[in-house]
Motif scaffolding. Structure first.
Motif, short mmCIF file in Angstrom:
data_model
loop_
_atom_site.label_atom_id
_atom_site.label_comp_id
_atom_site.label_asym_id
_atom_site.label_seq_id
_atom_site.Cartn_x
_atom_site.Cartn_y
_atom_site.Cartn_z
N UNK A 175 0.82 -1.35 0.04
CA UNK A 175 0.01 0.29 -0.05
C UNK A 175 0.80 1.33 0.01
N UNK A 176 0.73 2.09 -1.05
CA UNK A 176 1.39 3.45 -1.19
C UNK A 176 0.80 4.44 -1.15
N UNK A 177 0.70 5.50 -0.12
CA UNK A 177 0.03 6.57 0.15
C UNK A 177 0.74 7.79 -0.17
N UNK A 178 0.14 8.58 -0.81
CA UNK A 178 0.81 9.96 -1.18
C UNK A 178 -0.17 11.06 -0.94
N UNK A 179 0.07 11.86 -0.09
CA UNK A 179 -0.51 13.21 0.35
C UNK A 179 0.16 14.41 0.13
N UNK A 180 -0.71 15.38 -0.37
CA UNK A 180 -0.26 16.56 -0.73
C UNK A 180 -1.30 17.60 0.14
N UNK A 181 -0.85 18.99 0.11
CA UNK A 181 -1.64 20.21 0.74
C UNK A 181 -1.74 19.92 2.08
N UNK A 182 -0.62 19.57 2.85
CA UNK A 182 -0.68 19.09 4.11
C UNK A 182 -1.33 20.36 5.02
N UNK A 183 -1.99 19.92 5.92
CA UNK A 183 -2.32 20.81 7.02
C UNK A 183 -1.26 21.81 7.62
N UNK A 184 -1.14 23.05 7.48
CA UNK A 184 -0.06 23.95 7.76
C UNK A 184 0.41 23.53 9.10
N UNK A 185 -0.59 23.52 10.02
CA UNK A 185 -0.14 23.47 11.63
C UNK A 185 0.42 22.04 12.02
N UNK A 186 -0.07 20.93 11.23
CA UNK A 186 0.44 19.52 11.33
C UNK A 186 1.70 19.68 10.69
N UNK A 187 1.78 20.22 9.70
CA UNK A 187 3.37 20.28 8.89
C UNK A 187 4.22 20.96 9.68
N UNK A 188 4.20 21.92 10.44
CA UNK A 188 4.89 22.58 11.27
C UNK A 188 5.69 21.66 12.42
N UNK A 189 5.13 20.56 12.52
CA UNK A 189 5.89 19.79 13.43
C UNK A 189 6.84 19.12 13.07
N UNK A 190 7.30 19.24 11.59
CA UNK A 190 8.30 18.70 10.78
C UNK A 190 9.27 19.68 10.68
N UNK A 191 9.45 20.76 11.18
CA UNK A 191 10.37 21.82 11.04
C UNK A 191 11.50 21.81 12.25
N UNK A 192 12.56 22.05 12.13
CA UNK A 192 13.67 22.12 13.17
C UNK A 192 13.67 23.27 13.77
N UNK A 193 13.70 23.73 15.13
CA UNK A 193 13.80 25.07 15.72
C UNK A 193 15.45 25.36 15.47
N UNK A 194 15.73 26.41 14.99
CA UNK A 194 17.15 26.87 14.97
C UNK A 194 17.85 26.73 16.36
N UNK A 195 19.06 26.35 16.43
CA UNK A 195 19.78 26.10 17.61
C UNK A 195 19.17 25.34 18.50
N UNK A 196 18.34 24.27 17.92
CA UNK A 196 17.54 23.47 19.08
C UNK A 196 18.62 22.64 19.97
N UNK A 197 19.64 22.49 19.67
CA UNK A 197 20.72 21.59 20.47
C UNK A 197 20.33 20.22 20.30
N UNK A 198 19.61 19.71 19.30
CA UNK A 198 19.51 18.12 19.02
C UNK A 198 20.00 17.93 17.77
N UNK A 199 20.54 16.74 17.79
CA UNK A 199 20.97 15.94 16.58
C UNK A 199 19.82 15.52 15.54
N UNK A 200 20.12 15.00 14.55
CA UNK A 200 19.18 14.47 13.50
C UNK A 200 18.22 13.45 14.28
N UNK A 201 18.99 12.58 14.84
CA UNK A 201 18.21 11.31 15.61
C UNK A 201 17.26 11.90 16.49
N UNK A 202 17.68 12.45 17.49
CA UNK A 202 16.77 12.95 18.63
C UNK A 202 15.80 13.79 18.21
N UNK A 203 16.06 14.86 17.10
CA UNK A 203 15.23 15.61 16.68
C UNK A 203 14.06 14.77 16.07
#
Length: 336
Positions: A175-203
């Motif tokens: 099953x392959x699911x493709x989703x476009x026009x994501x909800x902007x509030x939900x999509x913001x959860x996948x942005x890093x905060x500048x100087x968040x002190x986390x590495x790629x794994x912990x983030x």
């Protein structure tokens, strides 16, 4: 990187092998050393950023999506402007060195958001099919290429399959699911905060938790990775089954994908798809189900409609070496 934005839609390749001498090595393709995998991925133009494995298979999160290596099967999907099909010949050659022979291949993808940015051999589906036919053994006689359209949207599903025999319905379905026009509030959860002190794994682990991705399949062991300044990938391992998610959250060309496998012996896939779609609140969702019964497709349809989405199109096609591919599209009910 495309001029207009990053291409989220992935290209997906699945290669199935068997032993040449009928004595199957229990490890098979998993004997491929990391250096060999890196050389192949270099041709594709991506790298490994994280890895996880179990008794059944090895899972790699890539700089552009995912790679799964089973003893007799390889699944690789990449996004952006990667040249995925350049991995076909190297994988076949390495498999032959392990006394394994290619018996089936399947290539799938959606419609690119930025098709003019794609390099050879991905400038058109016709070019991809020609390239594939020129780079696979001639004994794969059951070949078919087809574009499965969506009746009410511009998005189509592209499929090429070839094999030495006709499809057997006792194999897992995809099953392959493709989703476009994501909800902007939900999509913001996948942005890093500048100087968040986390590495790629912990983030990445944080994104998995706050988005609810960890609840899609609570049984899965997750390998996750957060890109900088935004973007996210994960591979999930549950016994011999995998799942994977990739997110391009930028507004204007936002995209997320979810992929998993199921079988006629379990019916939890529809619920997993529902949970994945809910994570992103997409305006448009398309689902391609390969080698599945119509019952499975109806369950997925019902599960997505419970989220307030309306089925807009359902098309299907038969592939001698891959079985039935059903392509469904959904849009939010409040959209025209």
């Amino acid at each position: 990187m495309a001029v207009s934005g990053f291409e989220g839609f992935e290209k997906r390749l699945e290669l199935q092998f068997t032993s040449n001498n009928h004595s199957v090595n229990p490890i098979g393709l998993r004997q491929l050393d990391f250096q060999s995998l890196e050389q192949i991925l270099h041709k594709v133009q991506c790298t490994v950023v994280s890895a996880l494995g179990n008794h059944h298979f090895d899972s790699y999160v890539l700089s552009e999506s995912s790679l799964f290596v089973y003893p007799t099967k390889i699944i690789i999907k990449t996004c952006g402007t990667t040249q995925l099909l350049k991995s076909v010949q190297p994988f076949i050659i390495h498999a032959e060195n392990l006394n394994l022979r290619l018996i089936a291949i399947r290539y799938t993808r959606g419609s690119f958001i930025f098709p003019l940015a794609q390099p050879h051999p991905h400038t058109s589906f016709h070019e991809e099919v020609v390239y594939l036919k020129n780079n696979i053994p001639q004994y794969l006689c059951y070949k078919k290429a087809s574009v499965i359209p969506s009746k009410l949207t511009s998005h189509s599903w592209h499929v090429f399959s070839a094999g030495i025999a006709e499809f057997s319905d006792d194999v897992p379905y995809t099953v392959e699911v493709c989703m476009t026009d994501l909800d902007q509030t939900l999509a913001r959860k996948f942005f890093r905060h500048p100087n968040d002190g986390k590495n790629a794994d912990s983030a990445g682990k944080e994104m998995t938790q706050i988005s609810g991705i960890n609840r899609i399949n609570p049984n899965a062991k997750i390998c996750d990775f957060a890109f900088d300044p935004c973007g996210y990938s994960m591979n999930g391992i549950d016994g011999d089954r995998y799942s994977t998610i990739h997110v391009t959250p930028e507004d204007g060309f936002s995209y997320a994908s979810f992929e998993c496998v199921g079988s006629i012996y379990n019916d939890d896939v529809a619920e997993m798809v529902k949970k994945a779609v809910k994570v992103f609140g997409a305006g448009t969702v398309s689902v391609a189900t390969t080698s599945a019964s119509h019952v499975t497709c109806m369950r997925i349809k019902g599960a997505i409609e419970k989220l307030g989405m309306k089925s807009r199109s359902c098309s299907m096609d038969e592939f001698p070496a891959a079985g039935t591919v059903v392509f469904q599209t959904f849009k939010k009910r409040d959209d025209n």
